[in-house]
Scaffold this motif. Sequence first.
Motif, PDB file in Angstrom:
ATOM      1  N   TYR A 153       0.813  -1.215   0.000  1.00 29.62           N
ATOM      2  CA  TYR A 153       0.000   0.000   0.000  1.00 29.62           C
ATOM      3  C   TYR A 153       0.848   1.267   0.000  1.00 29.62           C
ATOM      4  O   TYR A 153       0.372   2.318  -0.451  1.00 29.62           O
ATOM      5  CB  TYR A 153      -0.954  -0.004   1.198  1.00 29.62           C
ATOM      6  CG  TYR A 153      -2.222  -0.777   0.936  1.00 29.62           C
ATOM      7  CD1 TYR A 153      -3.450  -0.136   0.845  1.00 29.62           C
ATOM      8  CD2 TYR A 153      -2.200  -2.152   0.750  1.00 29.62           C
ATOM      9  CE1 TYR A 153      -4.618  -0.833   0.587  1.00 29.62           C
ATOM     10  CE2 TYR A 153      -3.351  -2.869   0.496  1.00 29.62           C
ATOM     11  CZ  TYR A 153      -4.563  -2.203   0.410  1.00 29.62           C
ATOM     12  OH  TYR A 153      -5.715  -2.919   0.147  1.00 29.62           O
ATOM     13  N   SER A 154       2.068   1.197   0.499  1.00 32.89           N
ATOM     14  CA  SER A 154       2.931   2.381   0.496  1.00 32.89           C
ATOM     15  C   SER A 154       3.792   2.465  -0.768  1.00 32.89           C
ATOM     16  O   SER A 154       4.594   3.395  -0.903  1.00 32.89           O
ATOM     17  CB  SER A 154       3.831   2.381   1.734  1.00 32.89           C
ATOM     18  OG  SER A 154       4.662   1.224   1.760  1.00 32.89           O
ATOM     19  N   SER A 155       3.625   1.503  -1.677  1.00 31.92           N
ATOM     20  CA  SER A 155       4.422   1.500  -2.910  1.00 31.92           C
ATOM     21  C   SER A 155       3.571   1.565  -4.174  1.00 31.92           C
ATOM     22  O   SER A 155       4.068   1.963  -5.238  1.00 31.92           O
ATOM     23  CB  SER A 155       5.297   0.239  -2.963  1.00 31.92           C
ATOM     24  OG  SER A 155       6.115   0.128  -1.825  1.00 31.92           O
ATOM     25  N   TRP A 156       2.296   1.172  -4.111  1.00 33.96           N
ATOM     26  CA  TRP A 156       1.431   1.056  -5.282  1.00 33.96           C
ATOM     27  C   TRP A 156       0.828   2.429  -5.606  1.00 33.96           C
ATOM     28  O   TRP A 156      -0.354   2.675  -5.369  1.00 33.96           O
ATOM     29  CB  TRP A 156       0.346   0.030  -5.000  1.00 33.96           C
ATOM     30  CG  TRP A 156      -0.232  -0.605  -6.212  1.00 33.96           C
ATOM     31  CD1 TRP A 156       0.038  -0.325  -7.507  1.00 33.96           C
ATOM     32  CD2 TRP A 156      -1.210  -1.650  -6.212  1.00 33.96           C
ATOM     33  NE1 TRP A 156      -0.708  -1.132  -8.336  1.00 33.96           N
ATOM     34  CE2 TRP A 156      -1.473  -1.956  -7.564  1.00 33.96           C
ATOM     35  CE3 TRP A 156      -1.873  -2.358  -5.222  1.00 33.96           C
ATOM     36  CZ2 TRP A 156      -2.391  -2.926  -7.932  1.00 33.96           C
ATOM     37  CZ3 TRP A 156      -2.781  -3.331  -5.574  1.00 33.96           C
ATOM     38  CH2 TRP A 156      -3.032  -3.620  -6.921  1.00 33.96           C
ATOM     39  N   GLU A 157       1.629   3.298  -6.133  1.00 34.54           N
ATOM     40  CA  GLU A 157       1.279   4.720  -6.231  1.00 34.54           C
ATOM     41  C   GLU A 157       0.005   4.978  -7.017  1.00 34.54           C
ATOM     42  O   GLU A 157      -0.843   5.778  -6.611  1.00 34.54           O
ATOM     43  CB  GLU A 157       2.442   5.489  -6.857  1.00 34.54           C
ATOM     44  CG  GLU A 157       2.242   6.994  -6.842  1.00 34.54           C
ATOM     45  CD  GLU A 157       3.502   7.743  -7.233  1.00 34.54           C
ATOM     46  OE1 GLU A 157       3.438   8.975  -7.310  1.00 34.54           O
ATOM     47  OE2 GLU A 157       4.537   7.090  -7.463  1.00 34.54           O
ATOM     48  N   GLY A 158      -0.185   4.331  -8.143  1.00 36.14           N
ATOM     49  CA  GLY A 158      -1.342   4.622  -8.977  1.00 36.14           C
ATOM     50  C   GLY A 158      -2.651   4.102  -8.430  1.00 36.14           C
ATOM     51  O   GLY A 158      -3.726   4.508  -8.896  1.00 36.14           O
ATOM     52  N   THR A 160      -3.048   3.242  -4.663  1.00 36.35           N
ATOM     53  CA  THR A 160      -3.225   3.649  -3.268  1.00 36.35           C
ATOM     54  C   THR A 160      -2.666   5.043  -2.978  1.00 36.35           C
ATOM     55  O   THR A 160      -2.861   5.552  -1.872  1.00 36.35           O
ATOM     56  CB  THR A 160      -2.524   2.656  -2.313  1.00 36.35           C
ATOM     57  OG1 THR A 160      -1.106   2.693  -2.545  1.00 36.35           O
ATOM     58  CG2 THR A 160      -3.033   1.244  -2.551  1.00 36.35           C
ATOM     59  N   GLY A 161      -1.984   5.633  -3.932  1.00 31.03           N
ATOM     60  CA  GLY A 161      -1.351   6.916  -3.681  1.00 31.03           C
ATOM     61  C   GLY A 161      -0.001   6.793  -3.005  1.00 31.03           C
ATOM     62  O   GLY A 161       0.658   7.798  -2.735  1.00 31.03           O
ATOM     63  N   ALA A 162       0.418   5.556  -2.719  1.00 27.61           N
ATOM     64  CA  ALA A 162       1.703   5.282  -2.057  1.00 27.61           C
ATOM     65  C   ALA A 162       1.805   6.095  -0.770  1.00 27.61           C
ATOM     66  O   ALA A 162       0.871   6.119   0.019  1.00 27.61           O
ATOM     67  CB  ALA A 162       2.856   5.553  -3.006  1.00 27.61           C
ATOM     68  N   THR A 163       2.931   6.756  -0.543  1.00 23.97           N
ATOM     69  CA  THR A 163       3.126   7.507   0.697  1.00 23.97           C
ATOM     70  C   THR A 163       2.433   8.862   0.676  1.00 23.97           C
ATOM     71  O   THR A 163       2.401   9.556   1.699  1.00 23.97           O
ATOM     72  CB  THR A 163       4.624   7.716   0.973  1.00 23.97           C
ATOM     73  OG1 THR A 163       5.227   8.336  -0.167  1.00 23.97           O
ATOM     74  CG2 THR A 163       5.311   6.376   1.240  1.00 23.97           C
ATOM     75  N   SER A 164       1.887   9.258  -0.474  1.00 24.69           N
ATOM     76  CA  SER A 164       1.102  10.498  -0.530  1.00 24.69           C
ATOM     77  C   SER A 164      -0.272  10.250   0.076  1.00 24.69           C
ATOM     78  O   SER A 164      -0.811   9.149  -0.011  1.00 24.69           O
ATOM     79  CB  SER A 164       0.952  10.977  -1.972  1.00 24.69           C
ATOM     80  OG  SER A 164       2.217  11.198  -2.565  1.00 24.69           O
ATOM     81  N   ASN A 248      -3.531   7.621   4.686  1.00 22.15           N
ATOM     82  CA  ASN A 248      -2.104   7.462   4.450  1.00 22.15           C
ATOM     83  C   ASN A 248      -1.692   6.102   5.000  1.00 22.15           C
ATOM     84  O   ASN A 248      -2.145   5.721   6.098  1.00 22.15           O
ATOM     85  CB  ASN A 248      -1.317   8.573   5.136  1.00 22.15           C
ATOM     86  CG  ASN A 248       0.153   8.571   4.748  1.00 22.15           C
ATOM     87  OD1 ASN A 248       0.919   7.717   5.177  1.00 22.15           O
ATOM     88  ND2 ASN A 248       0.543   9.530   3.916  1.00 22.15           N
TER      89      ASN A 248
END
Length: 342
Positions: A153-158, A160-164, A248
Amino acid sequence: MAQTHKQKRLSAWSTPILLIAILIVFTFLVTLFGDKSLARMAAQTLIRVTFVVGLWIFVGNSGVVSFGHAAYMAIGAYCSAWLTLRPQMKGLFLPDLWPFLANAEWHVFPAAVVSGLLAAIVALISGAAILRLTGIAASIATFAFLAIVYTIYSSWEGVTGATSSVVGLTRYADQWVTLAWASATVLAAACYANSSSGLALRATREDEVAADASGINMYRHRLIALVVSAFFTGVAGALFGHSLGVLNPNSFYLGVTFITLAMLVVGGIGSLTGAVTGVLVLSIIIEALVRAERGVAFGETTFALPTGAQEIIIGIIMILVLILRPAGLTGGRELRLRLGKR
């Protein structure tokens, strides 16, 4: 005269009724005499009740300490975001979502239910492997599962938004909505604890060898408890997102794992009453410490605790409870009415 079997059953069912009544009184008092800040605190407390009681369904009945339930909370929170965020917001923050999710705009209640169901399905799959282990090995495996989910979840940016942070969630989870879900969770926990599966699971908690000799399938009952537990934990995640309006991955990792286990241990891991008591006691203490960190005025002098004192003091409280009351504040006993004469 000793209680009859019917009176004992009625006495046992008085526990969730009394606990729900306490939650209702707590919510009304905070609403009537508190400010908006305290109303938000009440909502967060009731979300913790949903989470911790959901956690208790598995941990309290099986005796296996789980460090992985924050992962189910994250799954529920992000699932609700995928289903309820406006398509324009998802296109901005989550551009790689599958089309059926990118275009979805559900009402928050069915989204919360589906979020819980998704968490339950993941629990069924993950638990099928993890629960073949026992003791400390099972607990370590649950932490490994948490680490896996957090990393995804903290890496799958497209997706989950990753760390954003994902923003724009409808903030509908006020103290009344969370009170309803917390009450439903307490009632469901009592139903499971008094079911044949719950009784069988507690038998394995007390003596695995004797339970196995009696023909109790420990693996099956642990898996059932985990699935039920994960459903309400996933719902708690959905409520969390719709309480703050922001998500987050860091909100669903070590911090929430520590505080929820602390609440369970302080209240008493052996009873449903202990789970609710631990949440209420520590939530009130946390609110007092947060206000103390911001500064409290005494005349012309302002007293403020140093940053980070909250975690230190809660750790000290946890140590003292383990030393002085190893079974928690409730001693593993349930709050219930005594019916009939003894």
